[in-house]
Design an enzyme around this catalytic site. Structure first.
Site, PDB file in Angstrom:
ATOM      1  N   SER A   1       0.834  -1.193   0.000  1.00 10.15           N
ATOM      2  CA  SER A   1       0.000   0.000   0.000  1.00 10.15           C
ATOM      3  C   SER A   1       0.876   1.252   0.000  1.00 10.15           C
ATOM      4  O   SER A   1       1.706   1.445  -0.879  1.00 10.15           O
ATOM      5  CB  SER A   1      -0.958  -0.056   1.201  1.00 10.15           C
TER       6      SER A   1
ATOM      7  N   ASP B   1       0.343  -4.264  -3.919  1.00  8.91           N
ATOM      8  CA  ASP B   1      -0.808  -3.369  -4.057  1.00  8.91           C
ATOM      9  C   ASP B   1      -0.436  -1.934  -3.659  1.00  8.91           C
ATOM     10  O   ASP B   1      -1.070  -1.331  -2.784  1.00  8.91           O
ATOM     11  CB  ASP B   1      -1.995  -3.871  -3.237  1.00  8.91           C
TER      12      ASP B   1
ATOM     13  N   HIS C   1      -7.424  -5.494  -0.993  1.00  7.86           N
ATOM     14  CA  HIS C   1      -6.219  -4.715  -0.713  1.00  7.86           C
ATOM     15  C   HIS C   1      -5.505  -5.159   0.556  1.00  7.86           C
ATOM     16  O   HIS C   1      -4.294  -4.993   0.685  1.00  7.86           O
ATOM     17  CB  HIS C   1      -6.617  -3.233  -0.605  1.00  7.86           C
TER      18      HIS C   1
END
Length: 318
Positions: free
Chosen positions: A139, A167, A244
């Protein structure tokens, strides 16, 4: 140290052959009453998972996502370490604003610390091979990993051979990237100094869980954009029907841990994505820090009969 044992396997999506230990290290800034800090303590607290078998092992630095704890990745960390890697997961902050510059600078300092401090905390006869270093982030941590590897303002004494975005996200939308921005929207613009790049995306990351919250990996600042800016060699895998935060532990504790099940669109369970991410990272590290691309070629060519996830995109430039 907490020892973890496992059944040996040659499948990159299963746990590997190496028994491991988890090691928690306080930072130099620890201020607990009467707490003794080692002169070799790192700039930030670290969670390390290391093989316990004697040998020289490559090192992976893994950066957590926004407002997450490094401990939320313990099952993923264990998976990677069990295949013969020392995984170093810093806790970059507990509270943070939008600016990532502090995380970028802290990560560069941690990487420089590895050569002088890491060996002092590892099991006997376990040696970190810092000529084989990977840098990964999830992230917002993925954004930080690419920023550090591109060395825009953070010269380091150790070369990074592999950069991995799990991600990765650079802000809430294209018009409001998290400062300092990393994405330039110019194809193949990342200069990673020759390091290989791997980008793993989640198919559900750009889907809203409910109308009150934006998607966790919005289109325009997510994995697709990061891959588009990678130069060769670069690999790109997108897991369909996975969320996610699906690479985190099955049980993430505390208020933050509970929130990981509420804020993002998730898959049915976390294990498939976590196993895929672990296996893909192992294959990529074997290829770009150890020079053995056989597992990576099998993965990109679809030669694994039983993948943990369904892949909706597989791309690469080599």
């Amino acid at each position: 140290m907490n020892s973890t044992h496992k059944t040996a396997s040659t499948n990159i999506f299963d746990l590997g052959k190496y028994p491991t230990n988890f090691i928690n290290i306080e930072s130099k800034t620890c201020c607990s009453f009467n707490h003794k800090v080692s002169p070799f303590s790192p700039p930030k607290p670290l969670l390390i998972c290391s093989p316990t078998q004697a040998g020289d092992f490559p090192v992976l630095v893994l950066l957590h996502g926004y407002l997450l704890c490094n401990s939320f990745y313990s099952q993923l960390i264990h998976h990677i370490a069990s295949h013969g890697f020392i995984v170093v997961a810093p806790q970059l902050y507990t509270v943070a604003g939008p600016d990532t510059q502090g995380e970028i600078e802290a990560t560069a300092k941690i990487i420089d610390w590895l050569s002088e401090g890491l060996a002092h905390f590892l099991p006997p006869q376990v040696n970190p091979d810092l000529k084989k270093l990977g840098l990964a982030g999830h992230s917002r941590g993925g954004k930080v990993a690419f920023a550090v590897a591109s060395r825009r303002s953070n010269p380091m004494t150790i070369e990074v051979s592999a950069v991995i975005g799990i991600d990765p996200v650079d802000g809430m939308d294209k018009g409001s990237q998290t400062p300092p921005p990393v994405l330039t929207y110019s194809p193949r613009s990342f200069d990673l100094g020759g390091a290989g790049a791997l980008v793993i995306g989640s198919g559900l990351g750009e889907v809203k869980r409910n109308p009150l919250f934006p998607p966790c990996a919005p289109k325009g600042v997510n994995h697709e954009d990061f891959y588009n800016e990678c130069r060769k060699p670069a690999y790109y895998f997108v897991a369909k029907d996975q969320g996610h935060l699906d690479m985190l532990d099955d049980d993430t504790k505390g208020i933050r841990g509970k929130a990981t099940f509420c804020l993002c669109k998730n898959g049915k369970c976390r294990e498939p994505m976590r196993r895929f991410v672990g296996g893909a990272v192992v294959a990529f590290l074997k290829g770009y820090v150890e020079g053995d691309t056989s597992e990576l070629v099998k993965l990109r060519e679809g030669h694994y009969e039983m993948l943990p996830v369904v892949l909706q995109r597989v791309e690469y430039i080599v």
